[in-house]
Design a protein around this motif. Structure first.
Motif, PDB file in Angstrom:
ATOM      1  N   ALA A   1     -13.898   5.605   3.583  1.00  0.00           N
ATOM      2  CA  ALA A   1     -13.325   5.204   4.989  1.00  0.00           C
ATOM      3  C   ALA A   1     -11.785   5.461   5.427  1.00  0.00           C
ATOM      4  CB  ALA A   1     -13.459   3.687   5.355  1.00  0.00           C
ATOM      5  N   VAL A   2     -11.415   5.661   6.616  1.00  0.00           N
ATOM      6  CA  VAL A   2     -10.083   5.823   6.846  1.00  0.00           C
ATOM      7  C   VAL A   2      -9.498   5.139   8.041  1.00  0.00           C
ATOM      8  CG1 VAL A   2      -8.322   7.738   7.659  1.00  0.00           C
ATOM      9  CG2 VAL A   2     -10.115   8.293   6.197  1.00  0.00           C
ATOM     10  N   THR A   3      -8.630   4.454   8.177  1.00  0.00           N
ATOM     11  CA  THR A   3      -8.046   4.056   9.282  1.00  0.00           C
ATOM     12  C   THR A   3      -6.502   3.932   9.426  1.00  0.00           C
ATOM     13  OG1 THR A   3      -8.190   1.829  10.724  1.00  0.00           O
ATOM     14  CG2 THR A   3      -7.952   1.646   8.196  1.00  0.00           C
ATOM     15  N   THR A   4      -6.047   3.277  10.431  1.00  0.00           N
ATOM     16  CA  THR A   4      -4.453   3.314  10.584  1.00  0.00           C
ATOM     17  C   THR A   4      -3.936   1.969  10.225  1.00  0.00           C
ATOM     18  OG1 THR A   4      -4.568   5.021  12.359  1.00  0.00           O
ATOM     19  CG2 THR A   4      -2.353   3.914  12.218  1.00  0.00           C
TER      20      THR A   4
ATOM     21  N   ILE B   1       0.939  -1.120   0.017  1.00  0.00           N
ATOM     22  CA  ILE B   1       0.086  -0.015   0.008  1.00  0.00           C
ATOM     23  C   ILE B   1       0.919   1.146   0.122  1.00  0.00           C
ATOM     24  CG2 ILE B   1      -1.844   1.466   1.378  1.00  0.00           C
ATOM     25  CD1 ILE B   1      -2.759  -1.299   2.400  1.00  0.00           C
ATOM     26  N   THR B   2       0.818   1.939  -1.062  1.00  0.00           N
ATOM     27  CA  THR B   2       1.400   3.402  -1.072  1.00  0.00           C
ATOM     28  C   THR B   2       0.706   4.668  -1.281  1.00  0.00           C
ATOM     29  OG1 THR B   2       1.523   3.194  -3.604  1.00  0.00           O
ATOM     30  CG2 THR B   2       3.172   1.888  -2.573  1.00  0.00           C
TER      31      THR B   2
ATOM     32  N   ALA C   1      -2.441   5.043   0.781  1.00  0.00           N
ATOM     33  CA  ALA C   1      -1.792   5.609   2.221  1.00  0.00           C
ATOM     34  C   ALA C   1      -1.629   7.133   2.144  1.00  0.00           C
ATOM     35  CB  ALA C   1      -0.298   5.217   2.232  1.00  0.00           C
ATOM     36  N   LEU C   2      -1.944   7.682   3.561  1.00  0.00           N
ATOM     37  CA  LEU C   2      -1.948   9.026   3.880  1.00  0.00           C
ATOM     38  C   LEU C   2      -1.214   9.357   4.832  1.00  0.00           C
ATOM     39  CD1 LEU C   2      -5.818  10.034   3.524  1.00  0.00           C
ATOM     40  CD2 LEU C   2      -4.015  10.639   2.063  1.00  0.00           C
TER      41      LEU C   2
ATOM     42  N   ARG D   1       0.878   4.131   9.342  1.00  0.00           N
ATOM     43  CA  ARG D   1       0.485   4.967   8.369  1.00  0.00           C
ATOM     44  C   ARG D   1      -0.981   5.129   8.304  1.00  0.00           C
ATOM     45  NH1 ARG D   1       2.305   3.052   2.931  1.00  0.00           N
ATOM     46  NH2 ARG D   1       2.322   1.156   4.085  1.00  0.00           N
ATOM     47  N   LEU D   2      -1.733   6.205   7.922  1.00  0.00           N
ATOM     48  CA  LEU D   2      -3.182   6.302   7.602  1.00  0.00           C
ATOM     49  C   LEU D   2      -3.304   5.712   6.241  1.00  0.00           C
ATOM     50  CD1 LEU D   2      -3.947  10.002   8.594  1.00  0.00           C
ATOM     51  CD2 LEU D   2      -3.675   7.707  10.141  1.00  0.00           C
ATOM     52  N   VAL D   3      -4.667   5.316   6.109  1.00  0.00           N
ATOM     53  CA  VAL D   3      -4.901   4.553   4.958  1.00  0.00           C
ATOM     54  C   VAL D   3      -6.500   5.095   4.592  1.00  0.00           C
ATOM     55  CG1 VAL D   3      -5.789   2.415   5.997  1.00  0.00           C
ATOM     56  CG2 VAL D   3      -5.258   2.496   3.259  1.00  0.00           C
TER      57      VAL D   3
END
Length: 258
Positions: free
Chosen positions: A212-215, A162-163, A180-181, A220-222
């Motif tokens: 959606a957002v998670t870690t 995941i990039t 990723a964020l 890293r955030l995703v």
């Protein structure tokens, strides 16, 4: 069976799926103003008159949001704008002056651990908003809740791939766009605007995308985006990634009921 018959049957199937979706959407949206009524008629007036946001837990007028404990789930909260915004299809979300609701919701995630009186690992915390046809309310609300344990494990197993480039991944048999964020990226640009500008074939006014957002396990955030697809029965409910009972935390049922 010739190709003409197959083509006609396929067209009929699509029509049936769309009709069922419309029927589902109609019934799903009954009492669809409940959240807006709570915020606009109770939480905001109470905060203004008495400095008491009840039945909300918090009202931040300067930042434009209210925080409400949902009746579903042990720690689920909803972040709701204090102005009328129907949902992901609202073009106000594409304007730079509109509050960054996803970032604001992210800053409020510690509330979940405080409610549980137990730290929740960051990779089991999540935010989600459903697409237009995958929601029950016509006031924008971001679900703040636990992430499903199996989703956390799957993301951990795939995190090396995941990039910050959007890629397709399958979760719960649905095809998601994932990238990723950094926290600064979440803060500096609204996720609604990022999705609209970075993903292909996005019409912001259609409300097709659930987000959606998670870690990730590495910190890293995703961001995860699920697009509505009527032909496959996918309504864009990114909330499917969440577990409002927080089963992955191993909390005894007796504790949940207290």
């Amino acid at each position: 069976m010739n190709w003409l018959v197959i083509k006609r049957l396929s067209a009929l199937l699509v029509t049936v799926v769309i009709a069922l979706g419309a029927w589902y959407g109609y019934h799903l949206h009954t009492n669809s103003n409940a959240l807006w009524n709570i915020v606009s008629r109770q939480c905001v007036p109470h905060q203004q008159a008495q400095r008491d946001p009840s039945p909300c837990q918090r009202v931040e007028l300067s930042q434009g949001y209210a925080l409400l404990k949902d009746k579903v789930g042990i720690v689920q909260y909803l972040l709701i704008p204090t102005v009328r915004i129907s949902g992901v299809e609202s073009l106000e979300l594409q304007q730079p002056q509109t509050p960054n609701y996803f970032y604001l919701a992210w800053t409020q995630l510690p509330q979940l651990s405080r409610t549980l009186v137990k730290p929740i690992p960051s990779n089991l915390l999540s935010l989600a908003i459903n697409a237009k046809w995958g929601r029950s309310q016509n006031q924008l609300h971001i679900h703040m809740s636990c992430l499903r344990g199996d989703i956390a494990h799957q993301l951990a197993a795939q995190q090396s791939t995941i990039t910050e480039r959007w890629q397709r991944y399958t979760l719960l048999n649905h095809r998601y766009w994932i990238r990723a964020l950094t926290l600064d990226q979440l803060r500096s640009l609204s996720l609604f605007q990022r999705v609209a500008t970075e993903l292909p074939d996005v019409n912001p006014g259609s409300g097709r995308e659930g987000i959606a957002v998670t870690t990730l396990a590495d910190g890293r955030l995703v961001a995860l985006v699920l697009r509505t697809d009527w032909t496959k029965g996918v309504l864009g409910s990114a909330e499917e990634l969440q577990d409002h009972q927080c089963e992955a935390l191993g909390i005894p049922i007796a504790t949940k009921l207290r």
